[in-house]
Write an enzyme that holds these catalytic residues in place. Sequence first.
Site, PDB file in Angstrom:
ATOM      1  N   HIS A 298       0.796  -1.234   0.000  1.00  0.00           N
ATOM      2  CA  HIS A 298       0.000   0.000   0.000  1.00  0.00           C
ATOM      3  C   HIS A 298       0.826   1.281   0.000  1.00  0.00           C
ATOM      4  O   HIS A 298       0.259   2.369   0.119  1.00  0.00           O
ATOM      5  CB  HIS A 298      -0.940   0.051   1.200  1.00  0.00           C
ATOM      6  CG  HIS A 298      -2.002  -0.994   1.175  1.00  0.00           C
ATOM      7  ND1 HIS A 298      -3.245  -0.782   0.616  1.00  0.00           N
ATOM      8  CD2 HIS A 298      -2.011  -2.264   1.626  1.00  0.00           C
ATOM      9  CE1 HIS A 298      -3.968  -1.871   0.739  1.00  0.00           C
ATOM     10  NE2 HIS A 298      -3.247  -2.792   1.348  1.00  0.00           N
ATOM     11  N   LYS A 483      -8.029  13.883   3.686  1.00  0.00           N
ATOM     12  CA  LYS A 483      -7.126  12.729   3.675  1.00  0.00           C
ATOM     13  C   LYS A 483      -6.136  12.928   4.809  1.00  0.00           C
ATOM     14  O   LYS A 483      -6.099  14.008   5.404  1.00  0.00           O
ATOM     15  CB  LYS A 483      -6.384  12.638   2.342  1.00  0.00           C
ATOM     16  CG  LYS A 483      -5.753  13.999   1.941  1.00  0.00           C
ATOM     17  CD  LYS A 483      -5.110  13.984   0.571  1.00  0.00           C
ATOM     18  CE  LYS A 483      -6.064  14.042  -0.581  1.00  0.00           C
ATOM     19  NZ  LYS A 483      -6.400  12.769  -1.187  1.00  0.00           N
ATOM     20  N   ARG A 484      -5.353  11.910   5.112  1.00  0.00           N
ATOM     21  CA  ARG A 484      -4.332  12.102   6.135  1.00  0.00           C
ATOM     22  C   ARG A 484      -3.404  13.263   5.744  1.00  0.00           C
ATOM     23  O   ARG A 484      -3.205  13.533   4.564  1.00  0.00           O
ATOM     24  CB  ARG A 484      -3.496  10.812   6.316  1.00  0.00           C
ATOM     25  CG  ARG A 484      -4.177   9.770   7.177  1.00  0.00           C
ATOM     26  CD  ARG A 484      -4.502  10.289   8.565  1.00  0.00           C
ATOM     27  NE  ARG A 484      -3.322  10.466   9.365  1.00  0.00           N
ATOM     28  CZ  ARG A 484      -2.966   9.685  10.388  1.00  0.00           C
ATOM     29  NH1 ARG A 484      -3.721   8.666  10.736  1.00  0.00           N
ATOM     30  NH2 ARG A 484      -1.878   9.920  11.075  1.00  0.00           N
ATOM     31  N   LYS A 489       1.195  14.339   0.163  1.00  0.00           N
ATOM     32  CA  LYS A 489      -0.165  14.644  -0.308  1.00  0.00           C
ATOM     33  C   LYS A 489      -0.327  16.137  -0.625  1.00  0.00           C
ATOM     34  O   LYS A 489      -1.294  16.560  -1.231  1.00  0.00           O
ATOM     35  CB  LYS A 489      -1.193  14.198   0.728  1.00  0.00           C
ATOM     36  CG  LYS A 489      -1.216  12.679   0.937  1.00  0.00           C
ATOM     37  CD  LYS A 489      -2.247  12.268   1.967  1.00  0.00           C
ATOM     38  CE  LYS A 489      -2.158  10.813   2.359  1.00  0.00           C
ATOM     39  NZ  LYS A 489      -2.911   9.912   1.458  1.00  0.00           N
ATOM     40  N   THR A 591      -8.318   6.632  -2.190  1.00  0.00           N
ATOM     41  CA  THR A 591      -9.682   6.099  -2.263  1.00  0.00           C
ATOM     42  C   THR A 591     -10.689   7.224  -2.024  1.00  0.00           C
ATOM     43  O   THR A 591     -11.827   7.134  -2.496  1.00  0.00           O
ATOM     44  CB  THR A 591      -9.905   4.970  -1.226  1.00  0.00           C
ATOM     45  OG1 THR A 591      -9.353   5.383   0.020  1.00  0.00           O
ATOM     46  CG2 THR A 591      -9.251   3.688  -1.673  1.00  0.00           C
ATOM     47  N   LYS A 595     -14.441   8.232  -3.761  1.00  0.00           N
ATOM     48  CA  LYS A 595     -15.694   8.552  -3.059  1.00  0.00           C
ATOM     49  C   LYS A 595     -16.245   9.878  -3.557  1.00  0.00           C
ATOM     50  O   LYS A 595     -17.454  10.029  -3.793  1.00  0.00           O
ATOM     51  CB  LYS A 595     -15.443   8.628  -1.550  1.00  0.00           C
ATOM     52  CG  LYS A 595     -15.053   7.284  -0.946  1.00  0.00           C
ATOM     53  CD  LYS A 595     -14.381   7.410   0.421  1.00  0.00           C
ATOM     54  CE  LYS A 595     -13.672   6.104   0.745  1.00  0.00           C
ATOM     55  NZ  LYS A 595     -12.693   6.227   1.850  1.00  0.00           N
TER      56      LYS A 595
HETATM   57  C1  26V Z   1       2.492   4.774   6.814  1.00  0.00           C
HETATM   58  C2  26V Z   1       3.470   5.426   7.519  1.00  0.00           C
HETATM   59  C3  26V Z   1       3.947   4.831   8.768  1.00  0.00           C
HETATM   60  C4  26V Z   1       4.975   5.618   9.522  1.00  0.00           C
HETATM   61  C5  26V Z   1       5.772   6.611   8.726  1.00  0.00           C
HETATM   62  C6  26V Z   1       5.021   7.374   7.712  1.00  0.00           C
HETATM   63  C7  26V Z   1       3.986   6.616   7.011  1.00  0.00           C
HETATM   64  C8  26V Z   1       3.488   7.095   5.842  1.00  0.00           C
HETATM   65  C9  26V Z   1       2.518   6.435   5.160  1.00  0.00           C
HETATM   66  C10 26V Z   1       2.015   5.272   5.645  1.00  0.00           C
HETATM   67  C11 26V Z   1       0.949   4.641   4.821  1.00  0.00           C
HETATM   68  C12 26V Z   1       0.525   3.324   5.289  1.00  0.00           C
HETATM   69  C13 26V Z   1      -0.138   2.573   4.242  1.00  0.00           C
HETATM   70  C14 26V Z   1      -1.369   3.229   3.707  1.00  0.00           C
HETATM   71  O1  26V Z   1      -2.274   3.593   4.436  1.00  0.00           O
HETATM   72  N1  26V Z   1      -1.423   3.362   2.416  1.00  0.00           N
HETATM   73  C15 26V Z   1      -2.589   3.890   1.721  1.00  0.00           C
HETATM   74  O2  26V Z   1      -3.354   2.786   1.334  1.00  0.00           O
HETATM   75  C16 26V Z   1      -4.516   3.153   0.630  1.00  0.00           C
HETATM   76  C17 26V Z   1      -5.310   1.902   0.370  1.00  0.00           C
HETATM   77  O3  26V Z   1      -4.615   1.094  -0.519  1.00  0.00           O
HETATM   78  C18 26V Z   1      -4.162   3.907  -0.631  1.00  0.00           C
HETATM   79  O4  26V Z   1      -5.341   4.308  -1.264  1.00  0.00           O
HETATM   80  C19 26V Z   1      -3.300   5.109  -0.317  1.00  0.00           C
HETATM   81  O5  26V Z   1      -2.857   5.722  -1.502  1.00  0.00           O
HETATM   82  C20 26V Z   1      -2.111   4.687   0.520  1.00  0.00           C
HETATM   83  O6  26V Z   1      -1.372   5.807   0.966  1.00  0.00           O
END
Ligand code: 26V
Length: 745
Positions: A298, A483-484, A489, A591, A595
């Site tokens: 992801h 979004k986050r 982003k 996602t 939406k």
């Molecule tokens: C995790 C972390 C963990 C600590 C450090 C910084 C950091 C930055 C990003 C993440 C993302 C974790 C994985 C995630 O949520 N990915 C999202 O997954 C969605 C569903 O597939 C996708 O639509 C998003 O583009 C993707 O960012």
Amino acid sequence: MNRDKLLWKLQNIEGKGKTAVELYHEISSACVNEILSEKQKAPARCAYYFSVEYLMGRMFFNNLLALGILDEAREIFAAKGFDLNVFEEVEDAALGNGGLGRLAACYLDSAANLGYPLYGFGIRYKYGLFKQKFVGGEQVEEADDWLKVWGDPWSVRRSDEKIEVNFADMTVTAVPYDMPIYGRSVNILRLFQAEGSAEAEKISEYLYPADDCEEGKLLRIRQEYFFSAAAVGQLVQKYVKKYGKNFEHFPEFHVFQLNDTHAVFAVAEFLRLLTKEYRLTFPQAVEVAKKTFNYTNHTILPEALECWDIKLVEKILPEIAQILTRLHIFAGREWNICGYPKPEIAEMSIVRGGKFSMANVAVYISGHVNGVAEIHTKILEERLFAAAYRHFPEKFLNVTNGVTQRRWLLLCNEELAKFYDERLGTAWRDDLSLIRNINCGDAETLSAFSTIKAEKKRQLAAYIEKKEGVKLLPDAIYIAQVKRLHEYKRQFMTALAILRIYFDLKAGKLPDFTPTVFIFGAKAAGSYKRAKEIILFLNKIAERIANDEDVNARLQVVFVQNYDVSYAEKIVAGSDVSLQVSTAGFEASGTGNMKLMMNGAVTVGTMDGANIEIVEEAGKENNYIFGASVEEINALENTYDPITFAEEHPRIKRVTDTLTDGTFEDADGKLKDLASSLFKQTYNRADHYYVLYDLLPLVDALLKVNEEYKDKTLFTKKQLENATHSAFFSSDRAIQTYAEKIWGI
Ligand code: 26V
């Protein structure tokens, strides 16, 4: 499910003298009992989804809708003098951070609705994603004690199915809580709660504790192993009971999907059980595992790719560390025999630099590895997992994400659902592709759609006024970026673009500007300083504009507090424009973009993630694509110099200067740090995310929207073209693909 019986039960619930919480429990429990009373024939082959996050949101309305009793239930209780909307106060089940967790929730919904046997495993956190407030424009986090007031009547505690999970220093009891997911089949989301001692309970206390110190990392490892081992332990136990110890047939009945690497310890636990408890040889166990596991990636962000210090794993899970080390050697031998080049073997290795690469474990063991949008999968194949792709191309495939139209259309936009019903009958509810048959050129249809959009905007404005105490400009374009909060982003870039527009408005350079409201919703990770600075910056901009009589009737910025699934339901339905402006190559899919599209927002976006597929489906002419492509960004990598770039573009410099020239009060240097992120090497290179490079193209795209919005018919048509071409982004399509191409269920 006996619908009449359930309605009869609801009829008989006495309303008088009961609190809302009591009624909430009675109604929910009646539904759960009815769902669970349904006889299920156990399917031979099931898929199991391993995810450390499930962002389910509010369950009440969604479940009543799924049961097909939402309208009747409203009427029944209205007759008793009770308005079910009171339950809009019920806390969201927010056991996830963002996209990855919400995707898991959409997938459970779709699988149940299509009748696929998909069971989820995860953790029942006591505290979900923090609650967010702004104090002086800054994010303040509060614990999300989601069970405290309303409890969790949608889950059933299954003490009879608890299982022990062993760490070197403690044994923890994993107690399942089962949440039925109702559809054509009744599936189960099983979340484990850690019990046994105060130390044990900590494991399921918080979602994502800070992992920047040893304590935090150990806790994270414990969480990951805890639910993976509990799930694998139960499934293996049940299999042995039913079929004995011949594991050759295990993959005929089970297929596992790893939602990112967070459950990769399940691989090690599986190998441990098969070799230590059931005496398979290591190669035999690996063979079974290879036929059972699959992995979805992801993110390609290096900081998010999990690598665990071997020493750390050894400390609390010595056997697991041993197994992973053995797997490393085993895989290495296999690759050596095949004669793969040394650098490629190193790239694919499980042990790298004293750490376990969880992604490499996942890629090695999985039958299928998938990305979540075309471009993302391509990047996995060409960059992140290039060596593995070269040697095992057959493993790789793309499954573009999807979202459930039940929550993201039927539930959050009844008006639009009715619009489709009136024109298409109700078959589209099960086969979303039918909405393509709407005639977007028809004047009456356009006018009806436009009325709905206006009504959803009115509802959103009323909600924001209630929650934030801010009155939105009437008759304005509503542009949402929800979004986050993350640098990639680029909410920061939007902030600078808004400032650019603000200065131009003030200087009288935009005489025909259509009033515009920018709506932001985002949480920043507690330890992510720069993300929090961006929130502060946006709040300062909002305040500045609100207080400026020259522009405040034409421009407005509102950053809503505590953006969550329930807030999203309002925002996606009530927005005209969807901002999806990530640096090309960084957003795996997105996602929220889907939406918003499903509800008829046009996209202002970069060619990144699923945006590319969105414009493929709905037409480039109906959206506003801008900015550097992945190829351009790659080509820029060694030549781009943001300092020179800003010097050469005074329109950029004017807005970045506000970060340092005292435009905004900045006693503690938070905005200065944002300036540093653009112009200095910090933990990343200067302007690592090409904020300045894409800034003016973003401004132009926004001004183009502003201009085109004036032709109401034309703009409404663009919106409707988007809505009616969104079927591809249904999670029903995505789940069907997983079922056919990966799971074989
Ligand atoms: C995790 C972390 C963990 C600590 C450090 C910084 C950091 C930055 C990003 C993440 C993302 C974790 C994985 C995630 O949520 N990915 C999202 O997954 C969605 C569903 O597939 C996708 O639509 C998003 O583009 C993707 O960012």
